[in-house]
Enzyme design. Structure first.
Site, short mmCIF file in Angstrom:
data_model
loop_
_atom_site.label_atom_id
_atom_site.label_comp_id
_atom_site.label_asym_id
_atom_site.label_seq_id
_atom_site.Cartn_x
_atom_site.Cartn_y
_atom_site.Cartn_z
N TYR A 224 0.83 -1.20 0.00
CA TYR A 224 0.00 0.00 0.00
C TYR A 224 0.86 1.25 0.00
O TYR A 224 2.08 1.19 0.19
CB TYR A 224 -0.96 0.00 1.20
N LYS B 25 6.55 -2.03 1.96
CA LYS B 25 5.36 -1.44 2.58
C LYS B 25 4.17 -2.37 2.39
O LYS B 25 3.30 -2.14 1.55
CB LYS B 25 5.09 -0.05 2.00
N GLU C 224 11.66 2.69 14.53
CA GLU C 224 10.77 3.72 13.98
C GLU C 224 9.46 3.67 14.72
O GLU C 224 9.27 2.85 15.61
CB GLU C 224 10.56 3.49 12.47
N LEU D 103 11.13 1.44 7.40
CA LEU D 103 10.57 1.82 6.11
C LEU D 103 11.24 3.11 5.66
O LEU D 103 11.47 4.01 6.46
CB LEU D 103 9.06 2.04 6.24
N1 PMP Z 1 7.39 3.84 9.05
C1 PMP Z 1 6.29 3.08 9.03
C2 PMP Z 1 6.32 1.74 9.68
C3 PMP Z 1 5.11 3.56 8.41
O1 PMP Z 1 4.01 2.79 8.38
C4 PMP Z 1 5.10 4.85 7.84
C5 PMP Z 1 3.86 5.42 7.22
N2 PMP Z 1 3.30 4.62 6.26
C6 PMP Z 1 6.29 5.60 7.87
C7 PMP Z 1 7.41 5.06 8.49
C8 PMP Z 1 6.36 6.96 7.27
O2 PMP Z 1 6.47 6.86 5.87
P1 PMP Z 1 5.94 8.03 4.92
O3 PMP Z 1 6.69 9.25 5.29
O4 PMP Z 1 6.28 7.54 3.56
O5 PMP Z 1 4.47 8.16 5.16
#
Ligand code: PMP
Length: 287
Positions: A31, A147, A180, A205
Protein backbone atom coordinates in the site's frame (compact mmCIF):
# COMPACT_ATOMS: atom_id res chain seq x y z
CA UNK A 1 -17.79 8.98 -0.25
CA UNK A 2 -16.52 7.16 -3.32
CA UNK A 3 -13.95 4.36 -3.55
CA UNK A 4 -12.15 2.90 -6.54
CA UNK A 5 -12.23 -0.90 -6.79
CA UNK A 6 -10.76 -2.73 -9.79
CA UNK A 7 -11.73 -0.32 -12.50
CA UNK A 8 -14.91 1.10 -10.99
CA UNK A 9 -15.82 4.05 -8.80
CA UNK A 10 -18.41 2.85 -6.30
CA UNK A 11 -20.10 4.25 -3.18
CA UNK A 12 -17.75 3.75 -0.23
CA UNK A 13 -20.31 1.66 1.67
CA UNK A 14 -20.54 -0.83 -1.19
CA UNK A 15 -16.82 -1.09 -1.94
CA UNK A 16 -15.84 -4.76 -1.49
CA UNK A 17 -13.18 -7.29 -2.36
CA UNK A 18 -13.66 -11.06 -2.60
CA UNK A 19 -13.38 -13.34 0.46
CA UNK A 20 -10.56 -15.23 -1.30
CA UNK A 21 -8.55 -12.11 -2.03
CA UNK A 22 -4.94 -12.84 -1.06
CA UNK A 23 -4.80 -9.51 0.70
CA UNK A 24 -7.53 -10.72 3.04
CA UNK A 25 -6.19 -14.30 3.34
CA UNK A 26 -2.44 -13.66 3.65
CA UNK A 27 -1.87 -9.90 3.82
CA UNK A 28 -0.28 -10.55 0.40
CA UNK A 29 -0.33 -6.94 -0.72
CA UNK A 30 1.25 -3.52 -0.52
CA UNK A 31 0.00 0.00 0.00
CA UNK A 32 0.82 3.69 -0.10
CA UNK A 33 -0.63 6.74 1.60
CA UNK A 34 -0.11 10.19 0.05
CA UNK A 35 -0.94 13.46 1.67
CA UNK A 36 -3.32 15.82 -0.09
CA UNK A 37 -2.51 19.37 0.84
CA UNK A 38 -4.13 22.53 -0.46
CA UNK A 39 -5.56 20.62 -3.44
CA UNK A 40 -2.27 18.96 -4.37
CA UNK A 41 -0.97 15.42 -4.04
CA UNK A 42 2.33 15.62 -2.18
CA UNK A 43 5.37 13.68 -3.43
CA UNK A 44 3.41 11.29 -5.66
CA UNK A 45 6.52 10.48 -7.70
CA UNK A 46 8.37 9.25 -4.65
CA UNK A 47 5.37 7.32 -3.39
CA UNK A 48 4.94 5.55 -6.72
CA UNK A 49 8.67 4.85 -6.92
CA UNK A 50 8.43 3.18 -3.52
CA UNK A 51 5.32 1.29 -4.66
CA UNK A 52 7.27 0.02 -7.68
CA UNK A 53 9.97 -1.22 -5.32
CA UNK A 54 7.49 -2.90 -2.94
CA UNK A 55 5.75 -4.64 -5.85
CA UNK A 56 9.07 -5.76 -7.28
CA UNK A 57 10.27 -7.19 -3.95
CA UNK A 58 7.08 -9.29 -3.78
CA UNK A 59 7.28 -10.29 -7.46
CA UNK A 60 4.03 -8.52 -8.25
CA UNK A 61 3.17 -6.53 -11.37
CA UNK A 62 1.60 -3.11 -11.49
CA UNK A 63 -2.19 -3.62 -11.47
CA UNK A 64 -2.52 -0.78 -14.01
CA UNK A 65 0.12 1.28 -15.76
CA UNK A 66 1.79 3.89 -13.64
CA UNK A 67 0.18 6.73 -15.58
CA UNK A 68 -3.24 5.18 -15.01
CA UNK A 69 -2.45 4.83 -11.30
CA UNK A 70 -1.69 8.56 -11.13
CA UNK A 71 -5.03 9.36 -12.76
CA UNK A 72 -6.92 7.06 -10.39
CA UNK A 73 -5.31 8.66 -7.32
CA UNK A 74 -6.25 12.12 -8.56
CA UNK A 75 -9.74 11.10 -9.63
CA UNK A 76 -10.50 9.40 -6.30
CA UNK A 77 -9.35 12.47 -4.39
CA UNK A 78 -11.38 14.71 -6.71
CA UNK A 79 -14.55 12.67 -6.44
CA UNK A 80 -14.31 12.87 -2.65
CA UNK A 81 -13.66 16.62 -2.81
CA UNK A 82 -10.54 16.30 -0.70
CA UNK A 83 -8.52 19.50 -0.33
CA UNK A 84 -6.65 18.49 2.81
CA UNK A 85 -6.46 14.84 3.70
CA UNK A 86 -5.09 11.67 2.23
CA UNK A 87 -5.39 9.21 -0.62
CA UNK A 88 -4.80 5.51 0.11
CA UNK A 89 -3.98 2.81 -2.42
CA UNK A 90 -3.69 -0.93 -1.91
CA UNK A 91 -2.58 -3.58 -4.38
CA UNK A 92 -2.96 -7.27 -3.58
CA UNK A 93 -1.88 -10.30 -5.57
CA UNK A 94 -5.51 -10.94 -6.42
CA UNK A 95 -8.22 -13.54 -5.88
CA UNK A 96 -7.39 -17.25 -5.96
CA UNK A 97 -8.20 -20.48 -4.11
CA UNK A 98 -6.45 -20.34 -0.75
CA UNK A 99 -2.94 -21.69 -1.30
CA UNK A 100 0.18 -20.17 0.22
CA UNK A 101 2.31 -20.19 -2.95
CA UNK A 102 1.53 -17.79 -5.78
CA UNK A 103 -1.23 -18.94 -8.18
CA UNK A 104 0.31 -21.00 -11.01
CA UNK A 105 -1.57 -19.16 -13.71
CA UNK A 106 -1.38 -15.37 -13.51
CA UNK A 107 -4.40 -13.65 -11.96
CA UNK A 108 -5.34 -9.98 -12.10
CA UNK A 109 -4.15 -7.98 -9.11
CA UNK A 110 -6.67 -6.20 -6.92
CA UNK A 111 -6.44 -2.41 -6.79
CA UNK A 112 -8.37 -0.37 -4.23
CA UNK A 113 -8.10 3.40 -3.78
CA UNK A 114 -9.85 5.53 -1.16
CA UNK A 115 -9.51 9.18 -0.15
CA UNK A 116 -10.72 11.23 2.76
CA UNK A 117 -10.54 14.72 4.16
CA UNK A 118 -8.86 15.53 7.45
CA UNK A 119 -10.13 18.65 9.26
CA UNK A 120 -7.34 21.27 9.17
CA UNK A 121 -7.95 22.03 12.85
CA UNK A 122 -6.53 18.63 13.86
CA UNK A 123 -3.13 19.47 12.41
CA UNK A 124 -3.05 22.87 14.09
CA UNK A 125 -3.85 21.39 17.49
CA UNK A 126 -1.27 18.60 17.15
CA UNK A 127 1.39 21.06 16.01
CA UNK A 128 0.77 23.28 19.01
CA UNK A 129 0.50 20.54 21.60
CA UNK A 130 2.73 17.78 20.23
CA UNK A 131 2.15 14.12 20.95
CA UNK A 132 3.20 11.53 23.49
CA UNK A 133 4.80 8.25 22.42
CA UNK A 134 5.33 4.98 24.24
CA UNK A 135 8.18 2.55 23.58
CA UNK A 136 7.62 -1.09 22.75
CA UNK A 137 9.78 -3.95 21.40
CA UNK A 138 9.94 -4.20 17.62
CA UNK A 139 8.55 -7.66 16.92
CA UNK A 140 8.27 -7.32 13.13
CA UNK A 141 9.81 -9.45 10.36
CA UNK A 142 13.05 -8.50 8.61
CA UNK A 143 11.55 -7.00 5.46
CA UNK A 144 9.98 -3.91 6.98
CA UNK A 145 11.46 -1.96 4.05
CA UNK A 146 8.58 -3.37 1.99
CA UNK A 147 5.36 -1.44 2.58
CA UNK A 148 3.09 -4.45 3.02
CA UNK A 149 -0.37 -4.55 4.54
CA UNK A 150 0.91 -7.13 7.07
CA UNK A 151 0.72 -4.66 9.96
CA UNK A 152 -0.29 -6.72 12.99
CA UNK A 153 2.77 -5.78 15.08
CA UNK A 154 2.00 -2.13 14.41
CA UNK A 155 -1.66 -2.65 15.27
CA UNK A 156 -0.65 -4.02 18.67
CA UNK A 157 1.95 -1.29 19.19
CA UNK A 158 -0.53 1.46 18.36
CA UNK A 159 -3.13 -0.05 20.65
CA UNK A 160 -0.58 -0.03 23.47
CA UNK A 161 0.00 3.67 22.75
CA UNK A 162 -3.70 4.46 22.74
CA UNK A 163 -4.23 2.61 26.00
CA UNK A 164 -1.47 4.74 27.55
CA UNK A 165 -3.07 7.94 26.26
CA UNK A 166 -0.32 8.37 23.62
CA UNK A 167 -0.59 8.84 19.86
CA UNK A 168 2.32 6.76 18.59
CA UNK A 169 4.53 3.85 19.63
CA UNK A 170 8.28 3.91 19.06
CA UNK A 171 9.60 0.42 18.50
CA UNK A 172 13.08 -0.60 19.62
CA UNK A 173 15.41 -3.41 18.47
CA UNK A 174 17.05 -6.05 20.70
CA UNK A 175 19.95 -3.68 21.47
CA UNK A 176 17.64 -0.93 22.72
CA UNK A 177 17.89 1.29 19.62
CA UNK A 178 14.73 2.90 18.29
CA UNK A 179 13.79 1.56 14.87
CA UNK A 180 10.77 3.72 13.98
CA UNK A 181 7.20 4.53 14.91
CA UNK A 182 4.33 2.13 14.26
CA UNK A 183 3.32 4.32 11.31
CA UNK A 184 6.05 6.97 11.19
CA UNK A 185 9.81 7.51 11.23
CA UNK A 186 11.48 8.60 14.48
CA UNK A 187 13.82 11.58 14.89
CA UNK A 188 15.56 13.45 17.67
CA UNK A 189 17.28 16.83 17.75
CA UNK A 190 20.67 17.03 19.48
CA UNK A 191 21.65 19.78 21.88
CA UNK A 192 23.54 21.43 18.97
CA UNK A 193 20.50 21.31 16.67
CA UNK A 194 21.58 18.31 14.58
CA UNK A 195 18.77 16.04 13.40
CA UNK A 196 19.35 12.35 14.15
CA UNK A 197 17.46 9.49 12.52
CA UNK A 198 18.12 5.81 11.94
CA UNK A 199 19.75 4.90 8.60
CA UNK A 200 17.30 3.69 5.99
CA UNK A 201 19.25 0.59 4.99
CA UNK A 202 17.96 -1.73 7.67
CA UNK A 203 15.08 -2.18 10.01
CA UNK A 204 12.86 0.71 8.90
CA UNK A 205 10.57 1.82 6.11
CA UNK A 206 12.18 4.40 3.84
CA UNK A 207 9.70 7.13 4.64
CA UNK A 208 8.89 9.59 1.89
CA UNK A 209 8.44 12.34 4.49
CA UNK A 210 11.79 11.35 5.98
CA UNK A 211 13.40 11.89 2.57
CA UNK A 212 11.61 15.24 2.19
CA UNK A 213 12.93 16.38 5.58
CA UNK A 214 16.46 15.34 4.50
CA UNK A 215 16.07 17.50 1.40
CA UNK A 216 14.81 20.43 3.44
CA UNK A 217 17.69 20.07 5.89
CA UNK A 218 20.25 19.94 3.06
CA UNK A 219 18.77 23.06 1.47
CA UNK A 220 18.82 25.00 4.73
CA UNK A 221 22.18 23.94 6.21
CA UNK A 222 20.61 21.88 8.96
CA UNK A 223 22.91 19.00 9.90
CA UNK A 224 21.53 15.45 9.76
CA UNK A 225 23.18 12.39 11.26
CA UNK A 226 21.91 9.03 10.07
CA UNK A 227 22.68 6.69 12.94
CA UNK A 228 20.72 4.58 15.39
CA UNK A 229 19.84 6.16 18.73
CA UNK A 230 18.70 4.58 21.99
CA UNK A 231 15.58 5.21 24.05
CA UNK A 232 17.75 6.89 26.71
CA UNK A 233 19.35 9.23 24.17
CA UNK A 234 15.90 10.13 22.86
CA UNK A 235 14.61 10.90 26.36
CA UNK A 236 17.57 13.24 26.94
CA UNK A 237 17.29 14.93 23.53
CA UNK A 238 16.50 18.61 23.05
CA UNK A 239 13.57 17.75 20.80
CA UNK A 240 11.97 14.70 19.27
CA UNK A 241 9.56 14.26 16.38
CA UNK A 242 7.96 11.84 13.95
CA UNK A 243 7.46 12.06 10.22
CA UNK A 244 4.85 10.48 7.98
CA UNK A 245 2.79 11.50 4.98
CA UNK A 246 -0.27 12.21 7.08
CA UNK A 247 1.55 13.79 10.06
CA UNK A 248 4.34 15.66 8.16
CA UNK A 249 6.74 16.55 11.00
CA UNK A 250 4.97 16.25 14.35
CA UNK A 251 6.57 17.18 17.70
CA UNK A 252 6.97 14.47 20.32
CA UNK A 253 6.75 16.04 23.78
CA UNK A 254 6.79 12.92 25.93
CA UNK A 255 8.42 9.48 25.61
CA UNK A 256 6.93 6.99 28.07
CA UNK A 257 6.82 9.07 31.26
CA UNK A 258 9.67 11.44 30.33
CA UNK A 259 8.95 14.95 29.02
CA UNK A 260 11.21 15.96 26.12
CA UNK A 261 12.95 19.32 26.52
CA UNK A 262 10.57 21.51 28.47
CA UNK A 263 7.63 19.31 27.51
CA UNK A 264 6.40 21.55 24.70
CA UNK A 265 7.09 21.40 20.93
CA UNK A 266 10.64 22.58 20.18
CA UNK A 267 11.67 25.34 17.77
CA UNK A 268 13.44 23.06 15.27
CA UNK A 269 10.53 20.71 14.67
CA UNK A 270 8.05 23.59 14.74
CA UNK A 271 9.93 25.25 11.89
CA UNK A 272 10.22 21.98 9.94
CA UNK A 273 6.49 21.52 10.33
CA UNK A 274 5.58 25.08 9.37
CA UNK A 275 7.76 25.02 6.25
CA UNK A 276 7.36 21.38 5.30
CA UNK A 277 5.42 21.97 2.07
CA UNK A 278 7.85 24.52 0.65
CA UNK A 279 10.10 22.04 -1.09
CA UNK A 280 7.90 19.01 -1.75
CA UNK A 281 6.57 17.95 -5.14
CA UNK A 282 2.99 19.21 -5.48
CA UNK A 283 0.82 17.77 -8.26
CA UNK A 284 -2.58 19.39 -8.82
CA UNK A 285 -5.57 17.07 -8.50
CA UNK A 286 -6.89 18.22 -11.87
CA UNK A 287 -4.57 18.53 -14.85
N1 PMP B 1 7.39 3.84 9.05
C1 PMP B 1 6.29 3.08 9.03
C2 PMP B 1 6.32 1.74 9.68
C3 PMP B 1 5.11 3.56 8.41
O1 PMP B 1 4.01 2.79 8.38
C4 PMP B 1 5.10 4.85 7.84
C5 PMP B 1 3.86 5.42 7.22
N2 PMP B 1 3.30 4.62 6.26
C6 PMP B 1 6.29 5.60 7.87
C7 PMP B 1 7.41 5.06 8.49
C8 PMP B 1 6.36 6.96 7.27
O2 PMP B 1 6.47 6.86 5.87
P1 PMP B 1 5.94 8.03 4.92
O3 PMP B 1 6.69 9.25 5.29
O4 PMP B 1 6.28 7.54 3.56
O5 PMP B 1 4.47 8.16 5.16
Amino acid sequence: RIAYVNGRYVPHGEACVHVEDRGFQFADGVYEVCEIWDGYIVDMTRHLDRLARSLNELQMDWPVERRAMESILRETARRNRVKKGLVYLQVTRGVARRDFAFPKTPIPATLVVTARSVPPGNAVKIGEEGIAVVTTPDIRWERVDIKTVALLPQVLAKQKAVRAGAKEAWMYDKDGFITEGASSNAWIVNQDGTLVTRPAERGILRGITRAAIMDFAAAHDIKVEERPFTIDEAKAAREAFITSATMTATPVVKIDETPIGNGAPGSVVSELRARFHEGVEKLPLSV
